[in-house]
Design an enzyme around this catalytic site. Structure first.
Site, short mmCIF file in Angstrom:
data_model
loop_
_atom_site.label_atom_id
_atom_site.label_comp_id
_atom_site.label_asym_id
_atom_site.label_seq_id
_atom_site.Cartn_x
_atom_site.Cartn_y
_atom_site.Cartn_z
CG HIS A 183 5.37 0.54 2.60
ND1 HIS A 183 4.85 1.79 2.39
CD2 HIS A 183 4.72 0.05 3.69
CE1 HIS A 183 3.95 2.06 3.32
NE2 HIS A 183 3.84 1.02 4.12
CD GLU A 213 0.31 -0.72 9.02
OE1 GLU A 213 -0.20 -0.18 8.04
OE2 GLU A 213 0.60 -0.09 10.06
CG HIS A 219 -0.38 0.26 2.52
ND1 HIS A 219 -1.13 0.55 3.64
CD2 HIS A 219 0.90 0.27 2.96
CE1 HIS A 219 -0.34 0.72 4.68
NE2 HIS A 219 0.90 0.56 4.30
CB CYS A 273 3.28 5.49 5.19
SG CYS A 273 3.83 4.56 6.63
CG HIS A 283 2.65 -3.49 6.06
ND1 HIS A 283 3.58 -3.08 6.98
CD2 HIS A 283 2.17 -2.37 5.50
CE1 HIS A 283 3.66 -1.76 6.98
NE2 HIS A 283 2.81 -1.30 6.08
NI NI Z 1 2.50 0.60 5.57
#
Ligand code: NI
Length: 134
Positions: free
Chosen positions: A38, A123, A13, A32, A40
């Protein structure tokens, strides 16, 4: 009584909103907001609540797994949350918003006698989000 069952998925995301300028997005979301996103390894804990039936169980775990697989995991696992998940269209792909999206995806086809009580998503090892569902 409650049962929590754990699932995993991987997804990418990027946190960004069209409502703000690139500079404001970078300030608000920090790394972010990096342009190419990136990933997760998310942990998804689904909690159901009910009374045990004649089988002594509050939910048939295979039936729960089937719904989570069909409604959520097939739609998010190895996906880009910004573009691949219709339930997140128009939302910033935060894990808060993902929890609401998971709730709505599950409620679309919830046929189990037990109530969906909570969606919890980790997350990272440091960030876990819990949504008590109605
Ligand atoms: Ni993230």
């Amino acid at each position: 009584m409650r049962l929590t069952r754990r699932y995993h998925f991987a997804a990418s995301h990027r946190l960004n909103t069209d409502a703000l300028s690139p500079q404001e997005n970078a300030r608000l979301y920090g790394k972010c907001n990096n342009p190419y996103g990136h990933g997760h390894d998310y942990l998804l804990d689904i909690t159901v609540e009910g009374t045990p039936d004649a089988s002594g169980q509050i939910v048939n775990r295979e039936a729960l797994d089937w719904i989570v697989q069909a409604q959520v995991l097939e739609r998010v696992d190895h996906r880009n949350l910004n573009v691949d998940v219709p339930a997140l269209a128009g939302c910033v792909a935060t894990t808060e918003n993902l929890a609401f999206a998971v709730e709505s995806m599950l409620h679309e086809r919830w046929t189990l006698p037990a109530r969906l009580a909570r969606v919890r998503i980790s997350e990272t090892a440091r960030n876990t989000f819990e949504l008590e569902t109605k």
